[in-house]
Design an enzyme around this catalytic site. Structure first.
Site, PDB file in Angstrom:
ATOM      1  N   GLY A 122       0.905  -1.144   0.064  1.00 42.91           N
ATOM      2  CA  GLY A 122      -0.141   0.104   0.040  1.00 42.91           C
ATOM      3  C   GLY A 122       0.792   1.113   0.109  1.00 42.91           C
ATOM      4  O   GLY A 122       1.847   1.323   0.563  1.00 42.91           O
ATOM      5  N   ASP A 175       5.839  -8.135   5.613  1.00 42.76           N
ATOM      6  CA  ASP A 175       5.952  -9.089   4.673  1.00 42.76           C
ATOM      7  C   ASP A 175       7.038  -8.796   3.746  1.00 42.76           C
ATOM      8  O   ASP A 175       7.936  -9.860   3.495  1.00 42.76           O
ATOM      9  CB  ASP A 175       4.615  -9.512   3.959  1.00 42.76           C
ATOM     10  CG  ASP A 175       3.545 -10.098   5.031  1.00 42.76           C
ATOM     11  OD1 ASP A 175       4.327 -10.998   5.822  1.00 42.76           O
ATOM     12  OD2 ASP A 175       2.307 -10.117   4.733  1.00 42.76           O
ATOM     13  N   THR A 223       4.997   1.470   5.891  1.00 42.42           N
ATOM     14  CA  THR A 223       3.546   1.369   6.069  1.00 42.42           C
ATOM     15  C   THR A 223       2.851   2.250   7.003  1.00 42.42           C
ATOM     16  O   THR A 223       3.167   2.593   7.872  1.00 42.42           O
ATOM     17  CB  THR A 223       3.144  -0.151   6.563  1.00 42.42           C
ATOM     18  OG1 THR A 223       1.585  -0.350   6.606  1.00 42.42           O
ATOM     19  CG2 THR A 223       3.685  -0.506   7.816  1.00 42.42           C
TER      20      THR A 223
END
Ligand code: FBP
Length: 553
Positions: free
Chosen positions: A82, A177, A204
């Site tokens: 994202g 991840d 993030t």
């Protein structure tokens, strides 16, 4: 030709601040080697899985003669997952360090996320292109994607693509991840003597990639400031009109860091924290009661308005809701979905559900508003599972509270009014112009990533710490990613992963919140942070998050 806003033009001129130790010019940066590292848990297993990259030393950079071997560097960069404000500056910092070292060095930007590397889809960066993205939000410089780099086949293709272009280092900008996968890729590249180094950068907005080495992931600062501005504006509207309760869901995936930071910034009447709901094993009804109590207490003082912040992942933490989701997944597994979808009316579907669910699960299902009940059966992922993140929990809780207030009215214990408005803030904050903090932090992460490459490190995370202090005092260096790993069960297998950081219930940010929330629930203590300031005094413009300030206090 890009259409430029005045702010965008002005931001091009902004010079991001580097940590003091990186300010002397590339030829004046040397390495201070620290202690060898061990993984945070499961040392033997992680060591066996990473024989070439495990146990390396922590390093920091300092002023001194650069002793790295001179060579031409061709580096590839990937944005993964994202969007988070500041991503462009990581690429710019990397580019600037690489070109300052040797104008012949090259930077390949792989397009659309990790798949760009596998598909050999890239753009070679030059000054003109890079300059269009300095200090701006978004990931559109090369795009992003969610393809995971995790299989041997993918690694072999990645190695081939690198060999084809002479690429000797890859920088992966991603979350927990993606950085776990960066460590696995680094190990593969080392084990196969490819000569390709791999460096990670912590990204993030969710704030869940942090640990004793990573003080915060980039993007969290700007995204939470953007949401807090909007929440503050809503608070002021609520306090002006005095007629609505606003239920505001904020992004953040499972962890409630974003919600908690916004609450510390805006002092709303209610902020739910998923981790607390799980620890106390609260039912949906108990969570709704917390809000209903605030509605009633405020109404008793003539205040029929308020603001409640709901973290995106909240329902996953309500044990009875997780049980309901698991049963629904089972109820519609495989062929059964088609049979369910063929039922012509909601009444027939409801009867099917009633027959298939346990009594306990049905009791939870029955109290949900019909819109949410239907959502649970409509929004499913490719594996047929309910997509919990799509559940409109802001509407769920406002409906549950409406029922509670109606019941309290009937019982004569509530005499006020309850009228709700709903909001969801997520995408609004992910591509904002990075705050000065994120602009500086990200540029430093990218610059620092190149220093790690230049000194030959692989399997390291670009690490910039001491972030609650002015940038001059930040500490730049690198940490082996394996140090942050432990073994966890994922998809039925034990996997080495970077541990996801949830809100710590004994941590200082949550403790501060607990000390104040009762007062915030009953009185009007709203604070209005306003828009992010890019120009002006440092105490207004360079402020970091309340979370970081409290954690480092
Ligand atoms: P990352 O974990 O990749 O940084 O994503 C953050 C996030 O914004 C979450 O807060 C949110 O749940 C998710 O991405 C939304 O994903 P998408 O962009 O695919 O809709």
């Amino acid at each position: 030709m890009m259409n430029l806003s005045p702010l965008q033009t002005a931001r091009y001129q902004y010079t991001p601040k580097l940590p003091g130790m990186l300010r002397n010019g590339i030829s004046e940066i040397c390495v201070k080697v620290g202690e060898p590292t061990q993984s945070v848990a499961d040392q033997e297993k992680i060591k066996a899985l990473f024989p070439n990259t495990y146990g390396k030393n922590e390093i920091t950079f300092q002023k001194g003669t650069n002793t790295s071997a001179p060579k031409k560097h061709i580096v590839g960069v990937i944005l993964s997952g994202g969007q988070a404000p500041g991503g462009h500056n990581v690429v710019c910092g990397l580019y600037d360090a690489l070109k300052a070292t040797n104008p012949e060095n090259e930077l390949y930007g792989f397009k659309g996320g990790p798949s760009g590397l596998l598909e050999d889809n890239y753009r070679i960066m030059d000054d003109e292109y890079i300059d269009m993205f300095r200090n701006t939000g978004g990931f559109d410089i090369i795009g992003s994607g969610r393809t995971k780099l995790e299989t041997e086949e993918q690694f072999a293709i990645a190695a081939e693509v690198c060999k084809k272009h002479g690429i000797t280092a890859i920088v992966i900008i991603g979350g927990d991840d993606s950085n776990t996968n960066a460590a696995v890729l680094a190990e593969y590249m080392a084990a196969h003597n490819t000569g390709v180094q791999v460096i990670g950068c912590p990204k993030t907005i969710d704030g869940d990639l942090k640990n004793e080495d990573i003080e915060c992931s980039f993007g969290f600062d700007t995204a939470t400031k953007t949401y807090s501005e909007l929440i503050g504006n809503i608070e002021r509207d609520a306090n002006s009109a005095k007629k609505y309760w606003h239920f505001i869901k904020v992004m953040g995936r499972s962890a409630s860091h974003v919600a908690l930071e916004c609450a510390l910034e805006t002092q709303p009447n209610i902020c739910l924290i998923g981790e607390e709901v799980a620890a106390k094993k609260m039912s949906l009804s108990a969570v709704a009661d917390v809000i209903a109590d605030s509605v009633a207490a405020r109404a008793a003082k003539g205040m029929n308005f308020g603001v409640a912040i709901i973290p995106e992942g909240i329902v996953e933490f309500v044990p009875e809701f997780s049980m309901l989701i698991a049963e629904i997944n089972e109820l519609l597994a495989g062929e059964k979905t088609a049979a369910f979808n063929a039922l012509p009316s909601w009444e027939e579907k409801y009867a099917f559900i009633e027959k298939g669910l346990s009594k306990e699960a049905m009791a939870v299902f029955a109290i949900l508003p019909q819109g949410i009940q239907q959502q649970l059966f409509l929004e499913r992922d490719p594996h047929g599972n309910v997509q919990v993140s799509l559940i409109e929990s802001e509407k769920l809780f406002s409906a549950l509270v409406a029922d509670k207030m109606a019941a309290r009215k009937a019982a004569g214990t509530f005499n006020g009014k309850f009228s709700a408005q709903h909001h969801f803030f997520g995408y609004e904050g992910r591509c904002a112009f990075p705050s000065n903090f994120d602009a500086d932090y990200c540029y430093s992460l990218g610059y620092n990533a190149f220093m790690l490459i230049q000194y030959g490190y692989t399997g390291y995370l670009s690490k910039v710490s001491n972030l609650s202090k002015p940038a001059e005092e930040w500490v730049a260096g690198g940490m082996p990613i394996t140090k942050m790993m432990n073994m966890e069960r994922r998809n039925g297998q034990d996997k080495p992963v970077i541990r996801k950081a949830l809100v710590e219930l004994d941590g200082k940010p949550f403790t501060y919140f607990c000390e104040h929330r009762q007062q915030w629930a009953e009185e009007t203590c709203f604070t209005y942070p306003g828009a992010i300031q890019y120009y002006g005094p440092a105490e207004v413009c360079d402020l970091t998050t309340r979370t970081l300030a409290l954690e480092k206090a």
